[in-house]
Design an enzyme around this catalytic site. Sequence first.
Site, PDB file in Angstrom:
ATOM      1  N   ASP A   1     -11.232   0.587  11.280  1.00 46.32           N
ATOM      2  CA  ASP A   1     -10.435   1.198  10.219  1.00 46.32           C
ATOM      3  C   ASP A   1     -11.146   2.458   9.731  1.00 46.32           C
ATOM      4  OD1 ASP A   1      -9.074   1.910   7.879  1.00 46.32           O
ATOM      5  OD2 ASP A   1      -8.736  -0.156   7.274  1.00 46.32           O
TER       6      ASP A   1
ATOM      7  N   SER B   1      -4.272  -2.216   1.558  1.00 48.73           N
ATOM      8  CA  SER B   1      -4.708  -0.828   1.392  1.00 48.73           C
ATOM      9  C   SER B   1      -4.800  -0.480  -0.104  1.00 48.73           C
ATOM     10  CB  SER B   1      -3.755   0.108   2.143  1.00 48.73           C
ATOM     11  OG  SER B   1      -4.256   1.412   2.204  1.00 48.73           O
TER      12      SER B   1
ATOM     13  N   GLY C   1       0.816  -1.204   0.000  1.00 48.77           N
ATOM     14  CA  GLY C   1       0.000   0.000   0.000  1.00 48.77           C
ATOM     15  C   GLY C   1       0.852   1.257   0.000  1.00 48.77           C
ATOM     16  N   GLY C   2       0.188   2.410   0.163  1.00 52.27           N
ATOM     17  CA  GLY C   2       0.880   3.700   0.158  1.00 52.27           C
ATOM     18  C   GLY C   2       0.066   4.814  -0.446  1.00 52.27           C
ATOM     19  N   ALA C   3      -1.270   4.706  -0.381  1.00 59.09           N
ATOM     20  CA  ALA C   3      -2.173   5.763  -0.864  1.00 59.09           C
ATOM     21  C   ALA C   3      -1.937   6.103  -2.327  1.00 59.09           C
ATOM     22  CB  ALA C   3      -2.051   7.024  -0.002  1.00 59.09           C
TER      23      ALA C   3
ATOM     24  N   HIS D   1      -6.521   0.584  10.651  1.00 56.95           N
ATOM     25  CA  HIS D   1      -5.911   0.362   9.344  1.00 56.95           C
ATOM     26  C   HIS D   1      -4.499  -0.202   9.473  1.00 56.95           C
ATOM     27  CE1 HIS D   1      -6.040   0.993   5.017  1.00 56.95           C
ATOM     28  NE2 HIS D   1      -4.839   1.540   5.044  1.00 56.95           N
TER      29      HIS D   1
END
Length: 500
Positions: free
Chosen positions: A409, A308, A236-238, A441
């Site tokens: 979350d 994510s 993940g990492g937006a 989260h």
Amino acid sequence: MPSSSQSPILPITNPSSIKTKAIPSSSMATTMKNSQLGISGTRFLVSSSSSSTGFEKTPLLSGENVDHGLGFQTKKPQRRRAGSEDESLLLSISDGGDDGGGGGTVGESVEQVAAETWLVTRLCLTLLRYLGWMYLSYLRRSSLFFSSSGATSTHRCISLLSHLLGVGYRWITRFLALGCYAMLLMPGFMQVGYYYFFSSQIRRSIVYGDLPRNRLDLYLPKDSNRKKPVVAFVTGGAWIIGYKAWGCLLGQQLSERGIIVACIDYRNFPQGTISDMVEDASRGISFVCNSITEYGGDPDRVYLMGQSAGAHIAACALVEQAISESRGESVSWHASQLKAYFGLSGGYNLFNLVDHFHSRGLYRSLFLSIMRGEYSLAQYSPEIMVQDPQNANAIPLLPLIVLFHGVADYSIPSDSSKSFAETLKRLGAKAEVMLYEGKTHTDLFLQDPMRGGKDEMFEDLVGIIHADDEEALAKDAVAPPRKRMVPEFMLQWARSVSPF
């Protein structure tokens, strides 16, 4: 930079043209477990009965152009290869990396990671300057920046810092919280970092494609006496700060249970948009499916997993591949090759998340730019794509889909996983959702693994992977508890300040 008269806010409407029958209410089986945090450890296994459904819809994608305020327009989505000075830089960096035979020297690995980190930092600074413009525009309109009335001294100080650095107020506070969060978990991060750079069980930066950041890390079990199950993992990492090393803790712990893990790197925004991310992930999955035997992996036991934003990207790649496969198109890997897909804290219907992300700092205009515009939201929403009647033949090709999500979350609400699982079941696919009461989260991915001992979600994951392997299950039953990496009080403080 956008002009001051241009609004960064674009309206979002759900695709009202899709009409479905009412989704039957889900049945839930609940298992109560004690949590080491003193928080309720209830796990919900949500399932629903399948039923047929009909659709009346207009085409999901429009050919209209949309301007998103970042200097480009989006047409009806199509694959594209971004070409930039930053990509050329990263290509030259990547050319000096390992070609797949091993991890290279520690110096080479550190040099490559440092170079990629610097590149990502430059890209993020460009992004933050844009966010800063948005917030300063708001301040000027509301007179908060130039007036002492209507704002606390703290607000004015951070506003001034925002003005000096060119960064949005909300992002300043998030970065301060992130810094505190990282410092509290630093004892664990240092141990994970040492393992990443010095373990002989990791093959770093294996090349899987010819585009920027087409690299993956392999985590190999010490026991190599037979072929091992494999997890292809998308971090993940937006969609902005994802990196393959973020999966190191999961890779270490799964490899200790005899499971090979391939952490796939991919281009982030603004180096690429969602189409580039999905393309990179699909190339990485193809490499794993076709080449993992060279590293002791079992090609008949490959699992796909994402966390994510990585869960969203991996789900998009899986659904796209199933659709291509169902249409008889030439593909380099098959969705039906995978034993299962695991989605950890992911979002699968972007229409339901745009406003939520905007309220948490991932601004609407920015998010639409990452997703290539409002007209691409349907194409990159797996929950929407599987409901398209034209894709009905792709549903039987999907593997078992298991979605893990914490009920507490707030970054991506657990309703996202519940809705996707219910939709898949209604369409006849095999899907389950496993909910963890009181988990946030980051609890499932960071705090719980660093706590040591027995990790509920991790044991559930390993149990599914080893379900048909009696020998592996026997070893799991006597596996020693994992050691604690961070003191409990620091984990509690980190949880309280976490910006996620």
